[in-house]
Design a protein around this motif. Structure first.
Motif, mmCIF file in Angstrom:
data_model
loop_
_atom_site.group_PDB
_atom_site.id
_atom_site.type_symbol
_atom_site.label_atom_id
_atom_site.label_comp_id
_atom_site.label_asym_id
_atom_site.label_seq_id
_atom_site.Cartn_x
_atom_site.Cartn_y
_atom_site.Cartn_z
ATOM 1 N N SER A 111 37.696 20.394 38.274
ATOM 2 C CA SER A 111 38.164 21.225 39.382
ATOM 3 C C SER A 111 36.973 21.777 40.158
ATOM 4 N N ALA A 112 37.220 22.217 41.372
ATOM 5 C CA ALA A 112 36.153 22.679 42.257
ATOM 6 C C ALA A 112 35.560 23.987 41.758
ATOM 7 N N PRO A 113 34.279 24.208 42.025
ATOM 8 C CA PRO A 113 33.684 25.501 41.665
ATOM 9 C C PRO A 113 34.258 26.621 42.520
ATOM 10 N N VAL A 114 34.186 27.835 42.011
ATOM 11 C CA VAL A 114 34.699 28.998 42.735
ATOM 12 C C VAL A 114 33.858 29.237 43.991
ATOM 13 N N ARG A 115 34.519 29.370 45.127
ATOM 14 C CA ARG A 115 33.811 29.701 46.363
ATOM 15 C C ARG A 115 33.832 31.206 46.548
ATOM 16 N N LEU A 116 32.640 31.797 46.680
ATOM 17 C CA LEU A 116 32.531 33.233 46.911
ATOM 18 C C LEU A 116 32.398 33.545 48.396
ATOM 19 N N PHE A 117 31.433 32.925 49.086
ATOM 20 C CA PHE A 117 31.200 33.174 50.505
ATOM 21 C C PHE A 117 31.662 31.984 51.340
ATOM 22 N N ALA A 118 32.198 32.300 52.539
ATOM 23 C CA ALA A 118 32.637 31.258 53.474
ATOM 24 C C ALA A 118 32.312 31.723 54.890
ATOM 25 N N PRO A 119 32.032 30.780 55.822
ATOM 26 C CA PRO A 119 31.605 31.150 57.179
ATOM 27 C C PRO A 119 32.655 31.925 57.953
ATOM 28 N N SER A 120 32.201 32.688 58.942
ATOM 29 C CA SER A 120 33.084 33.424 59.839
ATOM 30 C C SER A 120 33.997 32.444 60.575
ATOM 31 N N GLY A 121 35.261 32.814 60.700
ATOM 32 C CA GLY A 121 36.229 31.970 61.383
ATOM 33 C C GLY A 121 37.022 31.084 60.453
ATOM 34 N N THR A 122 36.564 30.912 59.209
ATOM 35 C CA THR A 122 37.310 30.111 58.239
ATOM 36 C C THR A 122 38.290 31.006 57.480
ATOM 37 N N LYS A 123 39.191 30.384 56.745
ATOM 38 C CA LYS A 123 40.121 31.146 55.926
ATOM 39 C C LYS A 123 39.340 31.896 54.849
ATOM 40 N N ASN A 124 39.643 33.166 54.655
ATOM 41 C CA ASN A 124 38.960 34.007 53.671
ATOM 42 C C ASN A 124 37.455 34.055 53.914
ATOM 43 N N ALA A 125 37.057 34.197 55.181
ATOM 44 C CA ALA A 125 35.636 34.296 55.518
ATOM 45 C C ALA A 125 35.000 35.474 54.779
ATOM 46 N N ALA A 212 44.834 39.067 46.489
ATOM 47 C CA ALA A 212 46.256 39.374 46.276
ATOM 48 C C ALA A 212 46.439 40.517 45.286
ATOM 49 N N ASP A 213 45.488 40.672 44.341
ATOM 50 C CA ASP A 213 45.626 41.715 43.330
ATOM 51 C C ASP A 213 44.770 42.934 43.642
ATOM 52 N N ALA A 214 44.408 43.129 44.927
ATOM 53 C CA ALA A 214 43.589 44.276 45.316
ATOM 54 C C ALA A 214 44.350 45.571 45.070
ATOM 55 N N THR A 215 43.624 46.604 44.634
ATOM 56 C CA THR A 215 44.228 47.901 44.380
ATOM 57 C C THR A 215 44.007 48.802 45.573
ATOM 58 N N SER A 216 44.820 49.848 45.652
ATOM 59 C CA SER A 216 44.723 50.769 46.788
ATOM 60 C C SER A 216 43.798 51.934 46.516
ATOM 61 N N GLY A 217 43.328 52.084 45.310
ATOM 62 C CA GLY A 217 42.452 53.212 45.017
ATOM 63 C C GLY A 217 41.932 53.134 43.610
ATOM 64 N N GLY A 218 41.631 54.299 43.010
ATOM 65 C CA GLY A 218 41.056 54.358 41.673
ATOM 66 C C GLY A 218 42.007 53.812 40.642
ATOM 67 N N SER A 219 41.497 53.593 39.438
ATOM 68 C CA SER A 219 42.297 52.996 38.388
ATOM 69 C C SER A 219 42.040 53.693 37.072
ATOM 70 N N ILE A 220 43.076 53.770 36.244
ATOM 71 C CA ILE A 220 42.928 54.322 34.912
ATOM 72 C C ILE A 220 43.759 53.480 33.966
ATOM 73 N N PHE A 221 43.445 53.626 32.663
ATOM 74 C CA PHE A 221 44.153 52.922 31.619
ATOM 75 C C PHE A 221 44.183 51.423 31.891
ATOM 76 N N THR A 222 45.370 50.841 32.126
ATOM 77 C CA THR A 222 45.490 49.396 32.148
ATOM 78 C C THR A 222 45.137 48.769 33.484
ATOM 79 N N HIS A 223 45.069 49.526 34.547
ATOM 80 C CA HIS A 223 44.810 48.936 35.851
ATOM 81 C C HIS A 223 43.311 48.834 36.101
ATOM 82 N N ILE A 224 42.957 47.945 36.995
ATOM 83 C CA ILE A 224 41.547 47.745 37.322
ATOM 84 C C ILE A 224 41.358 47.954 38.814
ATOM 85 N N HIS A 225 40.137 48.321 39.185
ATOM 86 C CA HIS A 225 39.840 48.529 40.594
ATOM 87 C C HIS A 225 39.345 47.234 41.211
#
Length: 587
Positions: A111-125, A212-225
């Motif tokens: 499978s393809a390696p994880v892409r972290l950075f992508a150019p401006s104008g592309t999907k998920n730049a 997709a799993d971004a949080t809206s603020g701080g996290s405690i116990f089982t949730h992650i930031h």
């Protein structure tokens, strides 16, 4: 009736605390927003830099440019290290093309390696840029085309990008990279003009969209930031999520000496690291679906004609590997870079246990075996607590026949029953709450281990045995589709894997070894608890399920051994089982 209602309320409250507390806390106890700085204030003293960085505007909502097209649209220099591969865009000096060679998007090795950075104008730049702001200069911008000193950036071959304006002012960005994920940018400004210049270097990260799993603020116990975070004045700050920045008029500012800021994902991190001795203004800003992190010194530096100014910044772009992050914190003096991993409230337990798990993985070479080893170590560590809990349980079992007699005698007089029970506890020197303290002590350990097994990229895509090919994913085998024989994937809420089933069974066996509650409602609640938790734990990582199953097995063995040392208790347990069987036969 009151006792039953209280019990049901207690069970519901426990469920809210375990699984819903982050949402309750964020609603009733919102984190106060830090005081923000105002850019270009009329009260800004002479020579003070504003936190506004001259960057490109957020792109309009248009069709995304294909990645291949974006990578071929301008000149580039290659990036090639053991862990990173990609390129740097000479237009704007943007670091906008990076993939992580040692981490794959899927379990399959091809499978393809994880892409972290992508150019401006592309999907998920997603990209980083270094530049300058000031007065008395014509600074390069995001459209400036730079001249490179070489065509490839590697750990042994640094590259310098240069550009000069019409006033003979020269700008240089000397880029170097190590074998892991750290890029160092030495920004040099040479004033070849005839007048002084007021100047400050800046760095920015820009990304389009959010995980997709971004949080809206701080996290405690089982949730992650997951989202914007940083370390300001030697304090990790998890208070801001993407939504928080949007709601705070599109920007959030901090001032700090040193530290760092960026965007943290579950396993990946992009972080801007200014000079650790320089007071800086840091900012998160949002415009549409574009989010940016920016850092700039709080004051401009005056550079006389014929003089030069050199400043250092760094960019971390890679995986949140604990050993690597910790190494950078120690060797480069970057505070709390390893806290990009959100260890939660019980970090003081989680971090030592992580290093034990990491060591065991190095010894055995199998992450599942390492988890089993860690489980045994934790249970040995908790053995004195377990002994205390067992002693309390033994005392309660010993007085249970007397409690039953009191219950029968005073079943129609609840106040008198409570008085007689307290009198019995006092005479027998039994504390009915003594068994609760060991359980409370185990809760922080469980949540700390939960964080480790949830966040450790070291466990990602790691196999155990047989069908368990990825301990960071839920157990894939379920009897719902006859363990994969039927060609369909059941919904996740009923896809109960083998490990969750074993978890439920082992919890049920543990309950069989414990004294049975006298109240019928309590008995029913405890009877369904193992199977309730079986469903709750099914979507979680197999590594966590493996830990819990192994912990239950060790607890069962421990209790069996302790019973063997107390024959009276074993006889009492056998007698209780016989009485229960006779009661069933009569019914």
């Amino acid at each position: 009736m009151d006792d039953k209602r209280n019990l049901i309320f207690a069970v519901l409250l426990t469920g809210i605390i375990l699984f819903g507390w982050p949402y309750v806390a964020s609603y009733f106890f919102p984190t106060p927003a830090p005081v923000t700085t105002t850019a270009k204030s009329s009260t800004t003293p002479a020579g003070a830099a504003t936190s506004d960085v001259p960057v490109e505007a957020a792109p309009a909502k248009v069709q995304s440019v294909p990645l291949g097209t974006a990578l071929q649209s301008s000149g580039r220099i290659l990036v090639d290290t053991p862990k990173l591969k990609g390129s740097i865009n000479l237009e704007g000096a943007k670091i906008d093309d990076l993939v992580l060679l040692t981490h794959r998007t899927e379990l399959a090795k091809d499978s393809a390696p994880v892409r972290l950075f992508a150019p401006s104008g592309t999907k998920n730049a997603y990209f980083a840029r270094f530049g300058w702001a000031g007065t008395g200069i014509t600074a390069p911008d995001d459209k400036t085309v730079w001249t490179p000193s070489g065509n490839k950036l590697t750990p042994s071959t640094p590259v310098t990008l240069s550009w000069s304006n019409a006033q003979s002012q020269r700008f240089e960005i000397a880029l170097s990279i190590d074998k892991n994920y750290m890029i160092t940018a030495k920004q040099r400004f040479t004033n070849g003009g005839t007048t002084p210049a007021e100047i400050a270097n800046f760095a920015l990260l820009s990304r389009t969209g959010k995980p997709a799993d971004a949080t809206s603020g701080g996290s405690i116990f089982t949730h992650i930031h997951i989202g914007p975070m940083g370390v300001f004045d030697d304090k990790p700050n998890y208070d801001w999520g993407y939504v928080d920045v949007e709601e705070n008029k599109g920007e959030t500012s901090f001032t700090s000496t040193g530290g760092w800021l960026g965007f943290t994902d579950k396993y990946w991190l992009g972080a801007l690291i200014p000079d650790q001795k320089t007071p800086v203004s840091a900012k998160f800003r949002a415009s549409g679906d574009v989010y940016q992190a920016q850092v700039i010194p709080t004051r401009y530096t005056s550079v006389a004609a014929g003089a030069a100014l050199e400043t250092n910044s760094r960019l971390f772009a890679g995986a949140k590997e604990m050993a690597v992050l910790n190494g950078y914190s120690k060797s480069l003096g970057i505070p709390y870079l390893d806290y990009a991993i959100d260890w939660g409230w019980f970090w003081f337990i989680a971090i030592p246990f992580f290093w034990i798990l990491h060591w065991l993985f190095g010894v055995f070479g199998n992450f599942g075996v390492a988890i089993i080893g860690l489980t045994i170590i934790v249970r040995l560590f908790m053995y004195p607590v377990a002994q205390k809990q067992f002693a309390s349980m033994a005392q309660m079992r010993a007085v249970q026949p007397k409690l039953k007699a009191l219950q029968e005698r005073w079943k129609d007089d609840k106040p008198r029953l409570q008085q007689e029970m307290m009198k019995l506890y006092k005479e027998e020197k039994v504390n009915p709450l003594a068994g609760c303290l060991p359980i409370l002590l185990q809760i922080p350990i469980f949540f700390a281990l939960y964080k480790i097994l949830l966040l450790s990229i070291e466990m990602r895509h790691q196999p155990f045995v047989l069908w368990l090919k990825d301990l960071s994913a839920p157990d894939p085998l379920t009897p719902i589709n006859l363990f994969g024989l039927l060609p369909f994937d059941p919904p996740s809420f009923i896809a109960i894997g083998v490990l969750p089933i074993l978890l439920g069974v082992t919890m049920w066996l543990m309950q069989r070894l414990n004294p049975q509650p006298m109240d019928e409602v309590q008995k029913q609640v405890f009877a369904v608890m193992p199977w309730f938790l079986m469903f709750i734990m099914a979507p979680f990582a197999a590594g966590l399920q493996l830990y819990w199953v192994m912990s239950n097995l060790v607890s069962i063995a421990q209790q069996k051994w302790l019973y063997s040392r107390h024959p009276v208790l074993r006889e009492q347990m056998a007698k209780d089982a016989e009485e229960k069987a006779q009661a069933k036969a009569k019914a």
